[in-house]
Design an enzyme around this catalytic site. Structure first.
Site, PDB file in Angstrom:
ATOM      1  N   HIS A  79       6.215 -11.910   5.696  1.00 24.59           N
ATOM      2  CA  HIS A  79       6.431 -11.774   4.257  1.00 24.59           C
ATOM      3  C   HIS A  79       7.926 -11.415   2.865  1.00 24.59           C
ATOM      4  CE1 HIS A  79       6.390  -7.717   6.966  1.00 24.59           C
ATOM      5  NE2 HIS A  79       6.807  -7.228   5.924  1.00 24.59           N
ATOM      6  N   PHE A  80       7.650 -11.301   2.616  1.00 26.20           N
ATOM      7  CA  PHE A  80       8.689 -11.116   0.961  1.00 26.20           C
ATOM      8  C   PHE A  80       8.121  -9.558   0.637  1.00 26.20           C
ATOM      9  CE2 PHE A  80       9.501 -15.463   2.539  1.00 26.20           C
ATOM     10  CZ  PHE A  80      11.028 -15.656   2.707  1.00 26.20           C
ATOM     11  N   HIS A  81       8.800  -8.842   0.693  1.00 26.28           N
ATOM     12  CA  HIS A  81       9.149  -7.566  -0.208  1.00 26.28           C
ATOM     13  C   HIS A  81       9.682  -8.175  -1.345  1.00 26.28           C
ATOM     14  CE1 HIS A  81       8.455  -5.060   3.373  1.00 26.28           C
ATOM     15  NE2 HIS A  81       8.934  -5.127   3.829  1.00 26.28           N
ATOM     16  N   ILE A 108       0.573  -1.458  -0.166  1.00 31.33           N
ATOM     17  CA  ILE A 108       0.099   0.011   0.238  1.00 31.33           C
ATOM     18  C   ILE A 108       0.768   1.032  -0.045  1.00 31.33           C
ATOM     19  CG2 ILE A 108      -0.361   0.339   2.902  1.00 31.33           C
ATOM     20  CD1 ILE A 108      -2.904   1.109   1.725  1.00 31.33           C
TER      21      ILE A 108
HETATM   22  P1  5GP Z   1       7.737  -4.066   7.272  1.00 30.07           P
HETATM   23  O1  5GP Z   1       8.476  -2.630   7.655  1.00 30.07           O
HETATM   24  O2  5GP Z   1       7.145  -5.340   8.206  1.00 30.07           O
HETATM   25  O3  5GP Z   1       9.091  -5.457   6.214  1.00 30.07           O
HETATM   26  O4  5GP Z   1       6.984  -4.077   5.522  1.00 30.07           O
HETATM   27  C1  5GP Z   1       5.459  -4.000   5.565  1.00 30.07           C
HETATM   28  C2  5GP Z   1       5.033  -3.443   4.414  1.00 30.07           C
HETATM   29  O5  5GP Z   1       3.936  -2.922   5.228  1.00 30.07           O
HETATM   30  C3  5GP Z   1       5.470  -1.705   4.507  1.00 30.07           C
HETATM   31  O6  5GP Z   1       5.819  -2.168   3.180  1.00 30.07           O
HETATM   32  C4  5GP Z   1       3.663  -1.285   4.504  1.00 30.07           C
HETATM   33  O7  5GP Z   1       3.724  -0.043   3.224  1.00 30.07           O
HETATM   34  C5  5GP Z   1       2.965  -2.486   3.927  1.00 30.07           C
HETATM   35  N1  5GP Z   1       1.527  -2.374   4.598  1.00 30.07           N
HETATM   36  C6  5GP Z   1       1.182  -2.269   5.624  1.00 30.07           C
HETATM   37  N2  5GP Z   1       0.055  -1.963   5.668  1.00 30.07           N
HETATM   38  C7  5GP Z   1      -0.642  -2.058   4.528  1.00 30.07           C
HETATM   39  C8  5GP Z   1      -1.830  -2.678   4.652  1.00 30.07           C
HETATM   40  O8  5GP Z   1      -2.921  -2.214   5.505  1.00 30.07           O
HETATM   41  N3  5GP Z   1      -1.442  -2.755   3.233  1.00 30.07           N
HETATM   42  C9  5GP Z   1      -1.034  -3.145   2.174  1.00 30.07           C
HETATM   43  N4  5GP Z   1      -1.684  -4.090   1.262  1.00 30.07           N
HETATM   44  N5  5GP Z   1       0.530  -3.526   2.756  1.00 30.07           N
HETATM   45  C10 5GP Z   1       0.308  -2.463   3.690  1.00 30.07           C
END
Ligand code: 5GP
Length: 140
Positions: free
Chosen positions: A102-104, A34
């Site tokens: 999760h994987f980006h 998002i």
């Molecule tokens: P992290 O920091 O945990 O590796 O990444 C979490 C990711 O989830 C971030 O890149 C953030 O933009 C994304 N994210 C957070 N909330 C949401 C959401 O409600 N929907 C989607 N599609 N992505 C989200």
């Protein structure tokens, strides 16, 4: 720390929150981030509850990395970036903000730095278009 069943990805998996879906199967779901760090930034998650890499059983982890490869191939086809970054964070100290593994999948371009992690909301219509573009390239 235990798994929080109300984290945003758990809620997306239960259909309580919307997402721009790229693909799904029995074990995994892929959808647009998002707050994309570059256009095409996609997330791949296991359906099974796991806070991070260390909590997921090998069979589900294997399914998740295979979906990550499939999605990364489609992202590469769809956006033709010279590079594709796969990122995965474990623990707040490592930059993790959502505590469901999760994987980006992030397309990278020469000389272009990433938009700050979690900094700016993407436009929903644009994200929907990107998801469609990636879907069209799956398994091609
Ligand atoms: P992290 O920091 O945990 O590796 O990444 C979490 C990711 O989830 C971030 O890149 C953030 O933009 C994304 N994210 C957070 N909330 C949401 C959401 O409600 N929907 C989607 N599609 N992505 C989200």
């Amino acid at each position: 720390m235990s798994y929080d069943r109300n984290n945003v990805f758990a809620r997306i998996l239960r259909g309580e929150l919307p997402c721009h879906k790229v693909c799904e199967d029995e074990h995994t779901l892929a959808f647009m981030d998002i707050m994309p760090q570059t256009p095409g930034h996609t997330l791949v998650i296991p359906r099974r509850e796991a806070r991070d890499l260390f909590e997921l059983a090998p069979d589900a982890l294997a399914a998740t990395i295979l979906t990550t490869q499939r999605v990364a191939q489609a992202v590469r086809q769809a956006f033709a970036p010279p590079g594709v970054m796969i990122a995965q964070f474990n623990g707040a100290a490592a930059g993790q903000t959502v505590f469901h593994l999760h994987f980006h999948v992030i397309p990278r371009y020469d000389g272009e730095s990433l938009v700050l992690h979690g900094a700016k909301m993407g436009d929903s219509a644009v994200l929907a278009g990107y998801a469609e573009r990636i879907r069209a390239c799956l398994d091609r």
